[in-house]
Scaffold this motif. Structure first.
Motif, PDB file in Angstrom:
ATOM      1  N   VAL A   1       0.869  -1.183   0.000  1.00 27.35           N
ATOM      2  CA  VAL A   1       0.000   0.000   0.000  1.00 27.35           C
ATOM      3  C   VAL A   1       0.903   1.230   0.000  1.00 27.35           C
ATOM      4  O   VAL A   1       1.769   1.368   0.854  1.00 27.35           O
ATOM      5  CB  VAL A   1      -0.921   0.008   1.242  1.00 27.35           C
TER       6      VAL A   1
ATOM      7  N   THR B   1      -5.091   5.464   0.630  1.00 28.80           N
ATOM      8  CA  THR B   1      -5.435   4.069   0.393  1.00 28.80           C
ATOM      9  C   THR B   1      -5.365   3.270   1.688  1.00 28.80           C
ATOM     10  O   THR B   1      -6.223   2.420   1.959  1.00 28.80           O
ATOM     11  CB  THR B   1      -4.484   3.446  -0.647  1.00 28.80           C
ATOM     12  N   LYS B   2      -4.355   3.555   2.488  1.00 28.51           N
ATOM     13  CA  LYS B   2      -4.231   2.861   3.767  1.00 28.51           C
ATOM     14  C   LYS B   2      -5.478   3.064   4.625  1.00 28.51           C
ATOM     15  O   LYS B   2      -6.022   2.107   5.202  1.00 28.51           O
ATOM     16  CB  LYS B   2      -2.998   3.359   4.527  1.00 28.51           C
TER      17      LYS B   2
ATOM     18  N   GLN C   1      -8.498   3.867   3.631  1.00 34.90           N
ATOM     19  CA  GLN C   1      -9.630   3.159   3.014  1.00 34.90           C
ATOM     20  C   GLN C   1      -9.595   1.670   3.354  1.00 34.90           C
ATOM     21  O   GLN C   1     -10.627   1.076   3.691  1.00 34.90           O
ATOM     22  CB  GLN C   1      -9.592   3.346   1.489  1.00 34.90           C
ATOM     23  N   TYR C   2      -8.401   1.074   3.282  1.00 36.45           N
ATOM     24  CA  TYR C   2      -8.273  -0.352   3.559  1.00 36.45           C
ATOM     25  C   TYR C   2      -8.538  -0.657   5.029  1.00 36.45           C
ATOM     26  O   TYR C   2      -9.163  -1.666   5.365  1.00 36.45           O
ATOM     27  CB  TYR C   2      -6.883  -0.840   3.157  1.00 36.45           C
TER      28      TYR C   2
ATOM     29  N   THR D   1     -12.303  -0.468   5.617  1.00 35.26           N
ATOM     30  CA  THR D   1     -12.997  -1.642   5.077  1.00 35.26           C
ATOM     31  C   THR D   1     -12.766  -2.859   5.968  1.00 35.26           C
ATOM     32  O   THR D   1     -13.699  -3.618   6.261  1.00 35.26           O
ATOM     33  CB  THR D   1     -12.524  -1.946   3.652  1.00 35.26           C
TER      34      THR D   1
ATOM     35  N   LYS E   1     -13.513  -1.746  -4.873  1.00 36.75           N
ATOM     36  CA  LYS E   1     -12.665  -1.210  -3.805  1.00 36.75           C
ATOM     37  C   LYS E   1     -12.771  -2.064  -2.549  1.00 36.75           C
ATOM     38  O   LYS E   1     -11.772  -2.342  -1.875  1.00 36.75           O
ATOM     39  CB  LYS E   1     -13.046   0.238  -3.502  1.00 36.75           C
ATOM     40  N   TYR E   2     -13.992  -2.469  -2.222  1.00 32.84           N
ATOM     41  CA  TYR E   2     -14.182  -3.361  -1.074  1.00 32.84           C
ATOM     42  C   TYR E   2     -13.410  -4.667  -1.282  1.00 32.84           C
ATOM     43  O   TYR E   2     -12.720  -5.150  -0.375  1.00 32.84           O
ATOM     44  CB  TYR E   2     -15.674  -3.672  -0.876  1.00 32.84           C
TER      45      TYR E   2
ATOM     46  N   SER F   1     -10.810  -5.324  -3.241  1.00 33.10           N
ATOM     47  CA  SER F   1      -9.357  -5.129  -3.201  1.00 33.10           C
ATOM     48  C   SER F   1      -8.865  -4.945  -1.774  1.00 33.10           C
ATOM     49  O   SER F   1      -7.822  -5.490  -1.378  1.00 33.10           O
ATOM     50  CB  SER F   1      -8.964  -3.914  -4.050  1.00 33.10           C
ATOM     51  N   ALA F   2      -9.615  -4.169  -1.003  1.00 31.06           N
ATOM     52  CA  ALA F   2      -9.229  -3.919   0.387  1.00 31.06           C
ATOM     53  C   ALA F   2      -9.228  -5.217   1.193  1.00 31.06           C
ATOM     54  O   ALA F   2      -8.330  -5.458   2.011  1.00 31.06           O
ATOM     55  CB  ALA F   2     -10.176  -2.905   1.016  1.00 31.06           C
TER      56      ALA F   2
ATOM     57  N   LYS G   1      -6.200  -7.361   0.277  1.00 34.32           N
ATOM     58  CA  LYS G   1      -4.988  -6.831   0.906  1.00 34.32           C
ATOM     59  C   LYS G   1      -4.971  -7.164   2.398  1.00 34.32           C
ATOM     60  O   LYS G   1      -3.928  -7.474   2.972  1.00 34.32           O
ATOM     61  CB  LYS G   1      -4.908  -5.314   0.717  1.00 34.32           C
ATOM     62  N   PHE G   2      -6.152  -7.068   3.024  1.00 35.20           N
ATOM     63  CA  PHE G   2      -6.249  -7.373   4.448  1.00 35.20           C
ATOM     64  C   PHE G   2      -5.859  -8.822   4.708  1.00 35.20           C
ATOM     65  O   PHE G   2      -5.124  -9.119   5.663  1.00 35.20           O
ATOM     66  CB  PHE G   2      -7.663  -7.094   4.945  1.00 35.20           C
TER      67      PHE G   2
END
Length: 259
Positions: free
Chosen positions: A2, A7-8, A10-11, A14, A58-59, A61-62, A65-66
């Protein structure tokens, strides 16, 4: 992976929203115990709310990444990793969120089902319409899903919520016959969900309806049950009862199925 503070944030937001949902809906209080069912239920709730396709992406992708970050933590502490597959929810989003129609329910679900050529898929569609099942809940059935009095038991994963779905006797018997013909190594009955969706799409075209994916039948179920319950019990209780039938605990989720 990230590279910006925005972006951080947002993630993180989420991930926090997902974990709260998993706790409230599935009783999961440890991120390392997240299940496919909880994550996909969260994403499919967003689909039911009618979020924009870009927002859904976006949800997704987040969340991916999580899970990557969570598994790095697990590996560093010699703990089991978490396996999450959101491909089914992505498929549903592709089918549903690119539609411009406001209602995602089929205009004539009986005609849709009548135009399904494969008998197995016809039975699955009838069950979705009669019981409001997510498609994944009918895949990999076994005899332990079938209780007395035409009740189908949806068995959730660890930390999930089981629920009982009462079905018309003919639909119940048809599903039971499928379960009596296991086709997997672990004694369950499975089918190709993509082939099922393709069959639905062809049936929608044959019956002159907009294709709304397998989830569209879930919309039909919710609307029929809400009409029935609201006449008997009033709006507030009807919303909660239908949410329970759909496998949710929050009554406001039902409102998204009534569009």
């Amino acid at each position: 992976g990230v590279y910006s503070y925005n972006t951080k944030e947002q993630y993180i937001n989420t991930a926090t929203e997902l974990l709260k949902y998993a706790r409230d809906e599935f009783g999961i209080k440890d991120a390392a115990r997240l299940t496919n069912e909880a994550v996909n239920s969260f994403l499919q709730t967003k689909i039911a709310q009618g979020v924009a396709r870009a927002t859904f992406d976006k949800y997704s992708s987040a969340i991916e990444k999580f899970v990557v970050g969570l598994n790095k933590f697990q590996e560093q502490h010699n703990l089991p990793t978490v396996s999450i597959d959101i491909s089914e929810s992505r498929q549903i989003a592709q089918e549903m969120l690119e539609k411009t129609i406001q209602s995602r329910a089929y205009s004539d679900p009986q005609s849709l089902i009548a135009n399904i050529k494969d008998n197995t898929f016809k039975i699955i569609a009838e069950a979705q319409l009669a019981g409001g099942f997510r498609l994944s809940e009918l895949n990999h059935m076994s005899l332990q899903n079938f209780l007395d009095n035409s009740v189908f038991l949806v068995i959730s994963g660890k930390g999930g919520l089981d629920r009982q779905v009462e079905l018309p006797q003919d639909v119940y018997k048809s599903l039971l016959e499928l379960a009596k013909q296991p086709n997997t190594s672990n004694g369950k009955f499975a089918f190709d969900m993509n082939e099922y969706r393709n069959e639905l799409k062809a049936a929608a075209q044959a019956s002159n309806q907009n294709y709304s994916g397998s989830h569209g039948l879930r919309w039909n179920f919710a609307q029929v049950k809400y009409t029935e319950y609201s006449q008997k019990y009033g709006e507030v209780r009807a919303l909660q009862l239908v949410s329970n039938l759909l496998g949710h605990s929050r009554s406001d989720i039902t409102k998204h199925y009534l569009k």
